[in-house]
Design a protein around this motif. Structure first.
Motif, PDB file in Angstrom:
ATOM      1  N   ILE A 127      -4.234  22.181   7.064  1.00  0.00           N
ATOM      2  CA  ILE A 127      -3.897  22.304   5.643  1.00  0.00           C
ATOM      3  C   ILE A 127      -4.589  21.238   4.789  1.00  0.00           C
ATOM      4  N   PRO A 184       7.127  24.692  -1.584  1.00  0.00           N
ATOM      5  CA  PRO A 184       5.882  24.893  -0.834  1.00  0.00           C
ATOM      6  C   PRO A 184       5.278  26.276  -1.015  1.00  0.00           C
ATOM      7  N   VAL A 203       3.031  26.364  -3.888  1.00  0.00           N
ATOM      8  CA  VAL A 203       1.760  25.703  -3.575  1.00  0.00           C
ATOM      9  C   VAL A 203       0.797  26.694  -2.940  1.00  0.00           C
ATOM     10  N   VAL A 204       1.276  27.423  -1.936  1.00  0.00           N
ATOM     11  CA  VAL A 204       0.415  28.367  -1.224  1.00  0.00           C
ATOM     12  C   VAL A 204       0.026  29.528  -2.137  1.00  0.00           C
ATOM     13  N   ILE A 242       4.198  24.300   4.146  1.00  0.00           N
ATOM     14  CA  ILE A 242       2.883  24.842   3.801  1.00  0.00           C
ATOM     15  C   ILE A 242       2.156  25.292   5.065  1.00  0.00           C
ATOM     16  N   TYR A 277       0.977  29.156   6.005  1.00  0.00           N
ATOM     17  CA  TYR A 277      -0.392  29.452   6.436  1.00  0.00           C
ATOM     18  C   TYR A 277      -0.366  30.248   7.749  1.00  0.00           C
TER      19      TYR A 277
END
Length: 362
Positions: free
Chosen positions: A47, A273, A276-277, A316, A320
């Motif tokens: 990440i 989070p 964020v992604v 995060i 992913y």
């Protein structure tokens, strides 16, 4: 007056964050298409992110917030200690007050004192000169300089400056004359593709779109405006506050219209989070956290901020893995549906949001 304003900002921003904690915003218009067999091993996920010249351990940074008062000092100390513990970059609040009132400098220099080896950015408002910029960088031994552009806030602010005509020229001087990278950011009303192109033409190569949905500085300044003694003066306060500006999602959807060698980062309304992604999937190289970190710093200090930042890193990485993305490049190829107000606003600007919905390739 400047110190009183800074304390007002902290107090009113904290109140806003309490109100925004469970509120929907534009990030809720961004949904990943779930491919049940796309997942990969979490241990295979990287990440780390490239933020201009810096490689950072996670795609997050602590955005500029405060400084200049006794109230701000322990907040900046807690944020700096957490940044040092996690390797996350951190920006200061505007150091202009320290340049004018050197006795307030300790509330800013505390950042470098407690984060001697980390990535630290100083912050100044647009309208400042190259000499001011150099002094701000020197004050924090900063690795870069954030310049915030805030015409809406300045207009609503009772003591604000409305001399916007010199901003582009002064920014150009700073970009050309400063020895460290310059990041141009809004303060919660967004950078349009047109604005980003203007900045690019001046030599700017890092922008933070800083959209609406988080702390609203127009509302803060509106709250600071004295109430009239009677109800006759309806112009004593601003009513044009919501909606105002562009969300981070609005800005990121325009990225196809901006030069490809720009580093575009995003902030404004980032709650968790997943947000964020989501921002990264729309093209953001990294994502800024401000209001959420302010709340934690004020209530739980450095230990609390460190815990939250580490949790962001973990979550995060897990998102992913669920999406089958081993790195940021692969994340930007995941399938995303844009709906709701964000889709409507994009269509009104002739932006095709369907291109995000069929990107996944095995």
């Amino acid at each position: 007056m400047a110190q009183s304003r800074k304390d007002d900002h902290i107090r009113l921003a904290a109140v806003q964050q309490e109100q925004l904690a469970d509120t929907r915003n534009a990030f809720d218009d961004v949904d990943f298409i779930h491919h049940a067999l796309a997942g990969i091993n979490e241990d295979d996920v990287d990440i780390s992110a490239q933020f201009g010249p810096w490689t950072i351990p996670a795609p997050i940074y602590i955005n500029g917030m405060t400084g200049g008062t006794d109230t701000a000092l322990p907040i900046n100390r807690a944020l700096a200690q957490a940044a040092a513990a996690t390797g996350i970059p951190m920006a200061s609040g505007s150091v202009a007050v320290a340049l004018e009132q050197p006795e307030t400098a300790g509330s800013f220099t505390v950042i470098r004192e407690h984060n001697p080896d980390g990535i630290v950015w100083a912050n100044l408002g647009a309208g400042r000169t190259l000499d001011h910029a150099k002094a701000a960088v020197d004050l924090l031994a900063a690795d870069g300089l954030q310049i915030h552009v805030n015409p809406i806030q300045e207009t609503v602010m009772p003591e604000g400056s409305r001399d916007f005509g010199q901003w582009l020229g002064l920014i150009e001087d700073i970009v050309a004359g400063l020895d460290v990278p310059v990041i141009i950011k809004e303060v919660g009303f967004g950078l349009s593709a047109k604005t980003i192109q203007q900045l690019y033409d001046l030599g700017v190569r890092i922008v933070d779109v800083a959209g609406s949905g988080g702390t609203n500085f127009a509302r803060i300044e509106n709250e600071r405006t004295p109430h009239p003694s009677n109800a006759i003066d309806v112009h004593a306060k601003w009513d044009w506050l919501e909606p105002m500006g562009l969300t981070a999602v609005d800005c990121l959807l325009e990225m196809a219209r901006v030069p490809t060698d720009l580093t575009v980062v995003a902030s404004g309304g980032v709650r968790n989070p997943l947000d964020v992604v989501r921002a990264q999937a729309l093209g953001a190289h990294a994502v800024g956290l401000a209001g959420a970190m302010l709340r934690v710093a004020m209530s739980d200090g450095a230990e609390g901020v460190t815990e939250v930042l580490n949790l962001f890193k973990t979550r995060i990485r897990q998102v992913y893995a669920l999406l089958g993305a081993a790195n940021a490049r692969q994340l930007r190829a995941t399938d995303v549906i844009i709906t709701g107000t964000s889709a409507e606003r994009a269509r009104a600007r002739n932006i095709d949001v369907t291109r995000f919905a069929d990107r996944f390739r095995i």
